[in-house]
Design an enzyme around this catalytic site. Structure first.
Site, PDB file in Angstrom:
ATOM      1  N   CYS A 114      42.677  48.456  41.138  1.00 31.81           N
ATOM      2  CA  CYS A 114      41.992  47.184  40.873  1.00 31.81           C
ATOM      3  C   CYS A 114      40.475  47.331  40.716  1.00 31.81           C
ATOM      4  O   CYS A 114      39.855  46.543  40.017  1.00 31.81           O
ATOM      5  CB  CYS A 114      42.293  46.183  41.983  1.00 31.81           C
ATOM      6  SG  CYS A 114      44.046  45.739  42.073  1.00 31.81           S
ATOM      7  N   HIS A 262      37.379  40.564  40.254  1.00 29.97           N
ATOM      8  CA  HIS A 262      38.707  41.061  39.916  1.00 29.97           C
ATOM      9  C   HIS A 262      39.719  39.953  40.185  1.00 29.97           C
ATOM     10  O   HIS A 262      39.667  39.278  41.221  1.00 29.97           O
ATOM     11  CB  HIS A 262      39.035  42.292  40.760  1.00 29.97           C
ATOM     12  CG  HIS A 262      40.493  42.606  40.804  1.00 29.97           C
ATOM     13  ND1 HIS A 262      41.237  42.809  39.660  1.00 29.97           N
ATOM     14  CD2 HIS A 262      41.349  42.721  41.847  1.00 29.97           C
ATOM     15  CE1 HIS A 262      42.496  43.039  40.006  1.00 29.97           C
ATOM     16  NE2 HIS A 262      42.584  42.998  41.323  1.00 29.97           N
ATOM     17  N   ASN A 292      47.462  39.207  37.718  1.00 30.36           N
ATOM     18  CA  ASN A 292      46.602  40.324  38.115  1.00 30.36           C
ATOM     19  C   ASN A 292      46.896  41.498  37.177  1.00 30.36           C
ATOM     20  O   ASN A 292      47.966  42.089  37.237  1.00 30.36           O
ATOM     21  CB  ASN A 292      46.889  40.703  39.563  1.00 30.36           C
ATOM     22  CG  ASN A 292      46.050  41.862  40.058  1.00 30.36           C
ATOM     23  OD1 ASN A 292      45.387  42.544  39.291  1.00 30.36           O
ATOM     24  ND2 ASN A 292      46.081  42.104  41.365  1.00 30.36           N
TER      25      ASN A 292
END
Length: 335
Positions: A114, A262, A292
């Site tokens: 991530c 993020h 995501n």
């Protein structure tokens, strides 16, 4: 000494939209449950074998190159961030070099999940600051959908992730008051297994072990996440690394024009927004549409924010990420 400046942005997501209602047909979940916990309404999944981590990265890169106003052969180096490469090896960086028909420049891959794109930005920034390179292509791209457990057993993870790619061109900037002012990177490996995919790997369980056991209940090759533990760490580390970047540059939260976090969970973004007393116009979220997308989430969101006129020349832009590893980081940018 130079600064590096983002001169071109691009993103690509598959056409195949997967809604929460679609997921409820294959696992025990529902739209309300997913939105309450994550803020996600839909995500994109690749629909054919022709769409890969590399091919999506190439499409995003072509847009970024065109917007930067450079030729592909002006690119001096490639940085590719992903946790879902086409092959175990080689990595997708060299595949991008091949598929774009770029001269034989160097290419590296970053496996920081991530936070991968922020790490990639930092790496590119250092190369440009020292004068080694003039234009660096940084890509974040992921295909999650082919590796998720699309059953009730895996719902706590599988409803979160989507596929997509984003890219940026970093170019040399002689005015050191502009561009990337600083980047800040951290890791805490003691929590590595709290968000991980443990197999196949050379440590304990390789492909041959999985095949030999032929155990239908073996989930070692599927992603696992201790959701509450990750959330609690994320909100702390997000705050710390944003403040670290601001303090390094003698700035305050009130100086932020746009925070692009993020896209891990809308609740995390909302927590950070409230903590830093930022308005809705100062934080960009698109997890509702894409889920995501790990290393791709920041470049996709940053590109959309720029396209919508929410990132403008002179703005202070903050990028921040936290994820598996644990790894986290921030970038402070004067646009």
């Amino acid at each position: 000494m130079y600064n590096s400046k983002i001169t071109g942005l691009g993103y690509y997501v598959p056409d195949n939209v997967v809604t929460n209602d679609d997921l409820s047909e294959v696992m025990d979940t529902n739209d309300a449950w997913i939105q309450e916990r994550t803020g996600i309404k839909e995500r994109r999944h690749v629909a054919s074998e022709e769409e890969t981590t590399t091919s999506m990265g190439v499409k995003a890169a072509k847009i970024a190159i065109e917007r930067a106003g450079i030729d592909k052969d002006d690119i001096d180096f490639i940085v590719f961030a992903t946790l879902s490469p086409d092959y175990y090896f080689p990595g997708p960086g060299v595949l991008v070099q091949r598929d774009l028909g770029i001269k034989t420049v160097g290419a590296i891959d970053i496996r920081n999940q991530c936070s991968g794109f922020v790490y990639g930005i930092s790496v590119a920034d250092q190369y440009i600051k020292t004068g080694m390179y003039k234009n660096v292509l940084v890509i974040g791209s992921e295909v999650h959908s082919r590796g998720l457990d699309m059953t009730t057993r895996g719902r706590s993870v599988s409803v979160i992730f989507g596929d997509g790619a984003g890219a940026a061109i970093l170019s040399r900037e002689e005015d050191t008051s502009k561009g990337i002012l600083s980047t800040h990177l951290h890791s805490e490996g003691q929590h590595a297994e709290e968000l991980a995919l443990l197999a196949p790997g050379m440590g304990k369980r390789w492909v041959t072990d999985i095949i030999e056991d032929n155990n239908p209940d073996d989930a070692s090759y599927l992603p696992v996440m201790n959701g509450q533990f990750v959330f609690k760490n994320a909100v702390v580390r997000f705050s710390e690394v944003i403040m670290e970047g601001l303090s390094k540059n003698n700035l305050e939260p009130t100086d932020i024009d746009m925070l692009v976090p993020h896209q891990a969970n809308l609740r995390i973004s909302q927590f950070i927004q409230k903590k830093f007393k930022l308005s809705d116009n100062q934080v960009f979220n698109n997890i509702m549409k894409y889920g995501n997308t790990t290393a791709a989430s920041i470049p996709i969101a940053l590109t959309e924010a720029w396209e919508q006129g929410k990132v403008k020349e002179g703005d202070l832009v903050v990028l921040a990420a936290f994820g598996s590893g644990f790894t986290w980081g921030s970038a402070i940018i004067k646009w």
